[in-house]
Design a protein around this motif. Structure first.
Motif, mmCIF file in Angstrom:
data_model
loop_
_atom_site.group_PDB
_atom_site.id
_atom_site.type_symbol
_atom_site.label_atom_id
_atom_site.label_comp_id
_atom_site.label_asym_id
_atom_site.label_seq_id
_atom_site.Cartn_x
_atom_site.Cartn_y
_atom_site.Cartn_z
ATOM 1 N N LEU A 356 0.834 -1.200 0.000
ATOM 2 C CA LEU A 356 0.000 0.000 0.000
ATOM 3 C C LEU A 356 0.869 1.250 0.000
ATOM 4 C CD1 LEU A 356 -2.663 -1.035 2.664
ATOM 5 C CD2 LEU A 356 -3.040 -0.789 0.210
ATOM 6 N N PRO A 357 0.861 2.048 -1.072
ATOM 7 C CA PRO A 357 1.594 3.321 -1.054
ATOM 8 C C PRO A 357 0.911 4.293 -0.094
ATOM 9 C CG PRO A 357 1.062 2.618 -3.299
ATOM 10 C CD PRO A 357 0.233 1.793 -2.372
ATOM 11 N N ARG A 358 1.670 4.757 0.869
ATOM 12 C CA ARG A 358 1.079 5.625 1.878
ATOM 13 C C ARG A 358 1.959 6.856 2.116
ATOM 14 N NH1 ARG A 358 -2.876 3.858 0.672
ATOM 15 N NH2 ARG A 358 -4.392 2.603 1.825
ATOM 16 N N VAL A 359 1.291 7.996 2.277
ATOM 17 C CA VAL A 359 1.950 9.256 2.603
ATOM 18 C C VAL A 359 1.587 9.604 4.041
ATOM 19 C CG1 VAL A 359 2.174 11.704 2.054
ATOM 20 C CG2 VAL A 359 1.871 10.034 0.208
ATOM 21 N N ASN A 382 -7.500 14.933 4.137
ATOM 22 C CA ASN A 382 -7.342 14.922 2.683
ATOM 23 C C ASN A 382 -6.196 14.029 2.217
ATOM 24 O OD1 ASN A 382 -9.202 17.313 1.613
ATOM 25 N ND2 ASN A 382 -8.236 18.016 3.513
ATOM 26 N N VAL A 383 -5.716 13.148 3.084
ATOM 27 C CA VAL A 383 -4.503 12.402 2.776
ATOM 28 C C VAL A 383 -4.686 11.443 1.601
ATOM 29 C CG1 VAL A 383 -4.915 10.433 4.315
ATOM 30 C CG2 VAL A 383 -2.546 11.213 3.854
ATOM 31 N N ASN A 384 -5.922 11.029 1.313
ATOM 32 C CA ASN A 384 -6.125 10.123 0.181
ATOM 33 C C ASN A 384 -5.721 10.770 -1.146
ATOM 34 O OD1 ASN A 384 -6.938 7.899 1.635
ATOM 35 N ND2 ASN A 384 -9.121 8.377 1.477
ATOM 36 N N GLN A 385 -5.831 12.094 -1.233
ATOM 37 C CA GLN A 385 -5.374 12.774 -2.441
ATOM 38 C C GLN A 385 -3.858 12.649 -2.585
ATOM 39 O OE1 GLN A 385 -7.115 16.654 -3.369
ATOM 40 N NE2 GLN A 385 -8.502 16.404 -1.630
ATOM 41 N N PHE A 388 -2.982 9.043 -3.595
ATOM 42 C CA PHE A 388 -3.218 8.793 -5.017
ATOM 43 C C PHE A 388 -2.019 9.264 -5.845
ATOM 44 C CE2 PHE A 388 -4.858 10.051 -9.214
ATOM 45 C CZ PHE A 388 -5.410 8.848 -9.623
ATOM 46 N N CYS A 389 -1.458 10.413 -5.488
ATOM 47 C CA CYS A 389 -0.272 10.897 -6.199
ATOM 48 C C CYS A 389 0.868 9.890 -6.102
ATOM 49 C CB CYS A 389 0.175 12.240 -5.614
ATOM 50 S SG CYS A 389 -0.973 13.610 -5.861
ATOM 51 N N TYR A 390 1.088 9.365 -4.908
ATOM 52 C CA TYR A 390 2.155 8.387 -4.696
ATOM 53 C C TYR A 390 1.864 7.104 -5.479
ATOM 54 C CZ TYR A 390 5.584 5.626 -1.994
ATOM 55 O OH TYR A 390 6.634 4.841 -1.603
ATOM 56 N N ALA A 438 -2.333 18.965 -5.317
ATOM 57 C CA ALA A 438 -3.332 18.414 -4.399
ATOM 58 C C ALA A 438 -3.550 19.332 -3.202
ATOM 59 C CB ALA A 438 -2.915 17.017 -3.942
ATOM 60 N N VAL A 439 -2.456 19.848 -2.601
ATOM 61 C CA VAL A 439 -2.623 20.671 -1.402
ATOM 62 C C VAL A 439 -3.352 21.972 -1.717
ATOM 63 C CG1 VAL A 439 -0.454 21.967 -1.507
ATOM 64 C CG2 VAL A 439 -1.432 21.370 0.720
#
Length: 660
Positions: A356-359, A382-385, A388-390, A438-439
Motif C-alpha cells: 500500500l503506497p502511503r503518505v 485529505n490524505v487520500n489525495q 493517489f499521487c504516490y 493536491a494541497v
C-alpha cells in the motif's frame, strides 16, 4: 445541473491541440505552407495538433485535410531530435473532433421551472449549480553531408501508412531551402529567413511526404490519416513562425492543453479569459458561431496580442456536455501509451504493485497564527489525495520512497495560494507536481493573517507481503483551450506555462443575491471549472398560484414545449460571418439571470496568473454592451494555422537523395 462524468481516470500527460478557428483574413492558415503539384491551389480546411507531455516526453498528434488532386503532398515540422520508425504512427480521426467539441464555447437553453411546484415534481437544476471534477524503404540513419556544400543530411527514412518520412538536419537555412527546392518541393518564396531560427537552434526537420497513389479520396478531398510522433526535449513551446509563409493576413490559433490536474496559459503573451455566463436572446440560437466570433473579436480589440482562455475543466467531466468527455482509450490514442508515467497502464501485462503506497504527514513548522495541529488534521482529512499521487508515481519508479517537504501558504480565507516541493531524492517531477496541486485543493480555517507552512511527508510502501497489490490507474486531466490571433508582427514562438486553477461560466448563483457568477475567479478548492457558456432563458409564463413562489430555478422545457438543454458547441468559427451581428442587441432582456453591463471581464485574478514575463499588465473590464465587431476583409476565411509545421508539395516520386 446534472454532470456527465463517466467512470474513467485520465492520463498523466500534457496534451496540446490546435483546431479550426475563426480568423478575419483572406488567407488559409495552416501548419506552415503548402502548394499542390503543378502549382495548383491546395486548400486546407481543418488542422488539429495534439501534444501530450510528461516530464521531458512530448507526443505530437496532427490531423490535416486538404482539397484538390495534388500529385504529392509533404508536411515539414521542426523537431528537436532525430525520430525513428518506432516514434511514428498513424491514428484514427474521431478523437480529434471530440477534443475540439468538449472544450468549444457552448450555447444552452433553459426554461424557468414552475415557481409553485407540486411536491411530486422536481425543482430543476438552475439554483443548485455545478461543481465539476475537478518500416519504410530502408533503415539507413545517415548519408553524409550534402554535395555542393548544402549542409543537409538525411538522418532517417521510413514509411508509415501513406506517408514517406525523412528526418533532415541542416547546417544553415539557405542550404535547407536549396535542398528542398532541388528535391522539387515547391515552397513559397521567403522561406529561408523563417527556417533560419530553427536551423540555428539545431532543430531537425520531420518531412512526411504523402504519396497520392496511397491516399483514399472522397469527392476530391484526400482522407489523410492523422500522424503521431514522440520525442524527448526540455522545452515546451509551439513553433508558429514558419506558418507566416502561409498568409499575409491575421491567423487564428486554437490550442488545447491536457495535463494532470493542471491548467496552462501563455508564458510570453498577456492572458485573458473570454466573457462568459452571458444570457442571450433567441436570435443567437441559429447564429451562435457568428455571435461568438464577434465576441472573440471584441475581446482581442480590448486586449491586443492576448491569448484568450476559453475553457479549463476536468477532461473526464463536463457540465453541460456537447459530446461525451474523453476516455482512457482516447488518451492512449493520443500518446498516453508512450508516456513514462502512464505507459505501464497500457502494457499487455500491466504491473501489479504489491503493498500500500502511503503518505504520512508529521507536525508542520508554521510561520503565522495558524495552529500546527489544525493544519495537520486538515492534511489527514485529505490524505487520500496525497496517497493517489504516490500510487501513480510508484508505477514508473517502484523504488520511490523516502522523505519530502511540502511548503505552502494559507491565506486569511483558508485557501492555499502557493505550494512547492523541496529538492528530493529520488527525484520525481510527476509526484512532486501532483502533491503540490493536491494541497491547493485543501481548505483550511480562516484566520487573521496568512501562514507559511513547511510540512514533512514520509512516503512508504506498507505491508508488501500482506496486501494483494493494485494495478496502475491513470490520473485525471485538466483540459484547457487557448485562442490567439497573430500576423506578420509575430517575432517568437508560443511558449506555455502552468497556471493557477480558475472557475467561471457555471450555473452557480450567489446564495444571498441570487445573481449568476460572472467572469473568471481563482478557484478556492483547486479545481478548474471555467467554460465559455451562453444561455437562452425562457421565463415562466404560466400561472403562479402560491404565496411564496420560487423564481429563477432553471431546467428542461415544461410539458408540451419542444426543446432540449443539450449544449450546442460553436463550430465552423473560421467560416462565421463577421460584422453583421450587433452584440449589444444579442444579449437577453433583464431577468433574474441577466448579467449587468460590467459583468463580463477578462481574466485578471492576479498579474502572476494572467501575464507572461514580458506581457503587459492585465487589462480592464470588458463590457457586455459593446459595439459591433469589425468586419473581416472580403475573401475566404482563414483555416487554422499551427505554425512549426510546413506543408509542402513534392513533385518527385523518387526517394529523396541522402546527399544533395
Amino acid at each position: 445541473m446534472i454532470e456527465h462524468r463517466p467512470r474513467v481516470a485520465l492520463a498523466a500527460s500534457l496534451a496540446l491541440c490546435a483546431s479550426l478557428a475563426a480568423a478575419p483574413s483572406t488567407s488559409d492558415a495552416f501548419c506552415g505552407f503548402y502548394v499542390a503539384g503543378s502549382n495548383a491551389r491546395l486548400l486546407n480546411r481543418a488542422t488539429m495538433v495534439v501534444l501530450m507531455r510528461d516530464g521531458t516526453r512530448t507526443v505530437l498528434s496532427m490531423q490535416n485535410t486538404y482539397e484538390g488532386p495534388p500529385q504529392d503532398f509533404a508536411l515539414v515540422i521542426p523537431v528537436p531530435v532525430v525520430l525513428s520508425r518506432d516514434n511514428v504512427r498513424t491514428l484514427p480521426k474521431d478523437v480529434f473532433d471530440r477534443v475540439d467539441q468538449v472544450a468549444a464555447p457552448r450555447l444552452v437553453e433553459y426554461w424557468e421551472q414552475d415557481p409553485c411546484p407540486s411536491p411530486e415534481h422536481g425543482m430543476g437544476f438552475g439554483a443548485l449549480g455545478s461543481t465539476g471534477a475537478g518500416g519504410g524503404f530502408g533503415s539507413s540513419l545517415g548519408g553524409g553531408l550534402a554535395r555542393g556544400n548544402l549542409g543537409v543530411r538525411v538522418e532517417a527514412r521510413f514509411e508509415v501508412g501513406e506517408y514517406d518520412v525523412v528526418i533532415l538536419s541542416a547546417r544553415d537555412s539557405s542550404g535547407l531551402d536549396t535542398w528542398l527546392r532541388q528535391e522539387r518541393y515547391h515552397i513559397p518564396e521567403g522561406a529561408e529567413p523563417l527556417l533560419a531560427p530553427y536551423v540555428r537552434a539545431g532543430m531537425k526537420f520531420f518531412v512526411a511526404k504523402v504519396n497520392a497513389q496511397r491516399v483514399r479520396f472522397e469527392q476530391g478531398r484526400a482522407q489523410l490519416s492523422p500522424l503521431r510522433f514522440h520525442y524527448d526535449s526540455e522545452s515546451f513551446a509551439l513553433p508558429v513562425r514558419l506558418g507566416l509563409l502561409n498568409s499575409p493576413g491575421a491567423q487564428d490559433l486554437v490550442v488545447h492543453v491536457l495535463s494532470p490536474s493542471q491548467r496552462f496559459e501563455a508564458a510570453n503573451r498577456p492572458n485573458v479569459t473570454i466573457p462568459t455566463n452571458l444570457d442571450v436572446n433567441e436570435t443567437v440560437k441559429g447564429r451562435f458561431a457568428e455571435f461568438y466570433a464577434a465576441l472573440f473579436d471584441r475581446t482581442l480589440e480590448r486586449n491586443p496580442g492576448a491569448v484568450v482562455t476559453e475553457y479549463a475543466w476536468s477532461a473526464s467531466s463536463c457540465d453541460p456536455c456537447p459530446v461525451p468527455p474523453l476516455t482512457d482509450p482516447d488518451l492512449a490514442t493520443l500518446g498516453a501509451d508512450v508516456l513514462p508515467s502512464t505507459a505501464a497502464v497500457f502494457a499487455p501485462n500491466p504491473p501489479v504493485i504489491t503493498g500500500l503506497p502511503r503518505v504520512r504527514a508529521t507536525l508542520p513548522q508554521v510561520r503565522g497564527p495558524m495552529n500546527p495541529e489544525v493544519i495537520r488534521r486538515v492534511v489527514l482529512r485529505n490524505v487520500n489525495q496525497l496517497n493517489f499521487c504516490y500510487e501513480q508515481a510508484i508505477v514508473s519508479n517502484p523504488a520511490l520512497a523516502g522523505q519530502r517537504t511540502m511548503s505552502f501558504t494559507i491565506d486569511p480565507q483558508g485557501a492555499v495560494t502557493e505550494s512547492t516541493i523541496g529538492r528530493t531524492t529520488p527525484a520525481s517531477a510527476t509526484l512532486d507536481r501532483c502533491l503540490a496541486n493536491a494541497v491547493r485543493r485543501f481548505r483550511f480555517p480562516t484566520d487573521a493573517e496568512r501562514s507559511t507552512v513547511a510540512l514533512p511527508l514520509s512516503l512508504t510502501l506498507e505491508n508488501p507481503g500482506l496486501h494483494r497489490g493494485f494495478r496502475p490507474r491513470l490520473p485525471a486531466f485538466v483540459l484547457t483551450r487557448l485562442h490567439a490571433r497573430y500576423g506578420r508582427e509575430l517575432s517568437d514562438d508560443l511558449v506555455f506555462r502552468e497556471a493557477q486553477p480558475i472557475q467561471g461560466g457555471r450555473e452557480r448563483r450567489d446564495p444571498t443575491t441570487g445573481s449568476l457568477e460572472q467572469g473568471a475567479q481563482t478557484s478556492l478548492f483547486g479545481e478548474n471549472n471555467f467554460q465559455a457558456r451562453y444561455a437562452i432563458r425562457h421565463p415562466w409564463t404560466g400561472p403562479i398560484a402560491c404565496a411564496n413562489p420560487r423564481r429563477g430555478v432553471w431546467g428542461g422545457p415544461p410539458p408540451g414545449v419542444a426543446g432540449s438543454t443539450t449544449a450546442q458547441a460553436a463550430r465552423g468559427l473560421a467560416f462565421a460571418p463577421r460584422g453583421a451581428i450587433q452584440l449589444d442587441r444579442a444579449f437577453g432582456r433583464a431577468s433574474s439571470a441577466a448579467p449587468s453591463a460590467d459583468a463580463a471581464v477578462p481574466h485578471h485574478v492576479d498579474a502572476s496568473v494572467t501575464a507572461g514575463p514580458n506581457a503587459a499588465a492585465p487589462q480592464g473590464r470588458l463590457r457586455c454592451s459593446i459595439a459591433n465587431a469589425p468586419a473581416a476583409p472580403a475573401g475566404a476565411p482563414a483555416a487554422l494555422f499551427v505554425g512549426a509545421a510546413a506543408a509542402l508539395s513534392a513533385l518527385v516520386r523518387k526517394r529523396p537523395r541522402d546527399e544533395a
